[in-house]
Design a protein around this motif. Sequence first.
Motif, PDB file in Angstrom:
ATOM      1  N   VAL A  75       0.849  -1.262  -0.139  1.00 15.71           N
ATOM      2  CA  VAL A  75      -0.093   0.099  -0.101  1.00 15.71           C
ATOM      3  C   VAL A  75       0.978   1.051   0.035  1.00 15.71           C
ATOM      4  CG1 VAL A  75      -1.835   1.393   1.161  1.00 15.71           C
ATOM      5  CG2 VAL A  75      -1.678  -1.217   1.283  1.00 15.71           C
ATOM      6  N   CYS A  76       0.904   2.030  -1.037  1.00 10.06           N
ATOM      7  CA  CYS A  76       1.692   3.144  -1.252  1.00 10.06           C
ATOM      8  C   CYS A  76       0.983   4.347  -1.353  1.00 10.06           C
ATOM      9  CB  CYS A  76       2.872   2.806  -2.616  1.00 10.06           C
ATOM     10  SG  CYS A  76       3.609   1.479  -2.390  1.00 10.06           S
ATOM     11  N   GLY A  77       1.704   5.555  -0.824  1.00  8.81           N
ATOM     12  CA  GLY A  77       0.707   6.831  -1.192  1.00  8.81           C
ATOM     13  C   GLY A  77       1.649   7.777  -0.303  1.00  8.81           C
ATOM     14  N   LYS A  83      -2.917   5.617   4.558  1.00  8.51           N
ATOM     15  CA  LYS A  83      -2.789   4.131   4.630  1.00  8.51           C
ATOM     16  C   LYS A  83      -2.995   3.546   5.724  1.00  8.51           C
ATOM     17  CE  LYS A  83       1.609   5.439   3.343  1.00  8.51           C
ATOM     18  NZ  LYS A  83       1.281   6.932   3.595  1.00  8.51           N
ATOM     19  N   THR A  84      -2.408   3.904   6.909  1.00 15.05           N
ATOM     20  CA  THR A  84      -2.287   3.132   8.272  1.00 15.05           C
ATOM     21  C   THR A  84      -3.766   2.783   8.577  1.00 15.05           C
ATOM     22  OG1 THR A  84      -0.033   4.176   8.711  1.00 15.05           O
ATOM     23  CG2 THR A  84      -1.240   3.047  10.723  1.00 15.05           C
ATOM     24  N   THR A  86      -6.595   2.984   7.006  1.00 11.70           N
ATOM     25  CA  THR A  86      -7.441   2.021   6.134  1.00 11.70           C
ATOM     26  C   THR A  86      -6.890   0.593   6.450  1.00 11.70           C
ATOM     27  OG1 THR A  86      -7.571   3.938   4.640  1.00 11.70           O
ATOM     28  CG2 THR A  86      -7.818   1.707   3.793  1.00 11.70           C
ATOM     29  N   ILE A  87      -5.549   0.382   6.763  1.00 13.46           N
ATOM     30  CA  ILE A  87      -5.178  -1.038   6.910  1.00 13.46           C
ATOM     31  C   ILE A  87      -5.688  -1.451   8.020  1.00 13.46           C
ATOM     32  CG2 ILE A  87      -3.129  -2.372   7.397  1.00 13.46           C
ATOM     33  CD1 ILE A  87      -1.602  -0.758   5.301  1.00 13.46           C
ATOM     34  N   ASP A 165       4.823  -1.179   8.923  1.00 17.98           N
ATOM     35  CA  ASP A 165       4.087   0.322   8.650  1.00 17.98           C
ATOM     36  C   ASP A 165       5.380   1.134   8.163  1.00 17.98           C
ATOM     37  OD1 ASP A 165       2.338   2.273   7.802  1.00 17.98           O
ATOM     38  OD2 ASP A 165       1.990   2.616  10.069  1.00 17.98           O
ATOM     39  N   ALA A 202       3.247  -0.869   3.929  1.00 20.62           N
ATOM     40  CA  ALA A 202       2.641   0.420   3.676  1.00 20.62           C
ATOM     41  C   ALA A 202       3.547   1.411   3.825  1.00 20.62           C
ATOM     42  CB  ALA A 202       1.796   0.599   4.894  1.00 20.62           C
ATOM     43  N   ARG A 225      -2.119   1.886  -4.796  1.00 21.14           N
ATOM     44  CA  ARG A 225      -1.827   2.941  -4.661  1.00 21.14           C
ATOM     45  C   ARG A 225      -2.802   4.240  -4.367  1.00 21.14           C
ATOM     46  NH1 ARG A 225       3.184   5.167  -7.027  1.00 21.14           N
ATOM     47  NH2 ARG A 225       3.426   7.190  -6.247  1.00 21.14           N
ATOM     48  N   LEU A 226      -2.642   4.844  -3.302  1.00 22.69           N
ATOM     49  CA  LEU A 226      -3.737   5.800  -2.574  1.00 22.69           C
ATOM     50  C   LEU A 226      -3.491   7.242  -3.498  1.00 22.69           C
ATOM     51  CD1 LEU A 226      -4.081   4.978   1.109  1.00 22.69           C
ATOM     52  CD2 LEU A 226      -5.023   3.898  -0.991  1.00 22.69           C
TER      53      LEU A 226
END
Length: 358
Positions: A75-77, A83-84, A86-87, A165, A202, A225-226
């Motif tokens: 998960v990249c952004g 990111k965190t 949402t995970i 993370d 992430a 990708r966010l």
Amino acid sequence: MDWNRQQVAAIARIRATLSPSELEKAEKVKRINDRYLGLTRDTTFSLAFNNLVASVAWHDPQDENRPGKRRILAVCGESGAGKTRTIMEHISLIEAMAPYTDEDGGTVNPVLMYEPPSPCTPKLLAIEGLRKLGMPVRASIRENEAWDTFRVALKAHKIMFVVIDEAQHAVVAANAVDQQKIADAFKGLVQMPDWPVRLILAGVPPLAEFLSEHEQLFTRRTAIRLEKLEGTQGLATIDEILSKIAAHGEVSLNLPTDPNVKFKERLSHAGSGNFGTIVQMIRGAVELAVLEGAPEVSKVHFEKMYMAYSGCLEHENVFTHAAWQELEPLKAFMRVNDKAPRTRRERGEKQIKFGDRP
């Protein structure tokens, strides 16, 4: 010392100093911040997480070395993309990732989540995982021994999902040799024939570059990708989350609708287009209204919020400045004298050698 007991007592003392009205407002602010704001991207996340779980369900020890299995979720952004949060939300929704009581009566959490130190080395990445599991690690441990111990510890603690993370810490300053070591270690984690482990990484864009440069990871990962909230779709999303957060705070919205004011565009610019940052800013403005006891959130609340968040000068506020597009929110806290002094070389002056007079 029982730190949990100490913490409960300390918080109770603080709460005792607040009036019933202040406690009610504090509880409302907590509820606002505890709510998760889903987007259409959550459908993609849900599918990716369910696929990770399913891949454990059909784990075949005899077939672990076959390439092409998607055992890594990346998960990249940008920082502030969400990111965190949402995970963690999606982990909480999946029963297979929840703590359980095993056949021996012990409590098992199948998810290990940790953040690498910065700066990081391949050895430190494994050591931090061991420390998160509560295992003592001697300073003299060798790199390969640290990773062997980590893999054994994952099996002993029945960990099936490892979440790293801020994973870019492990690779952003690493040379080519260390990056290859980390890529090999990640591959080794998800290819243990006697214990299925799935890896969730992430991080910010350096992580994406790292994953793209190592084919052994590329063939084993699913990537999400966010993206930033930009354009018409991004503004529509901002409009939606404004309404949702205001409803969470039980206040109404009284914001400029004049297209010339471009309020939502200013809000997007203030948060650099990152979903998580924009959500925090909206929550900050709603929180101000709640604490004031105001029935509605106005542009003034956003002006105050931005000044508190950014540390900008009053006349450089994104929500009031005529040329707001030219402002750089990430540098709003800086002043003219905050820049580092130029070196002699930058000023074109002769470098002073040892023994010379300045």
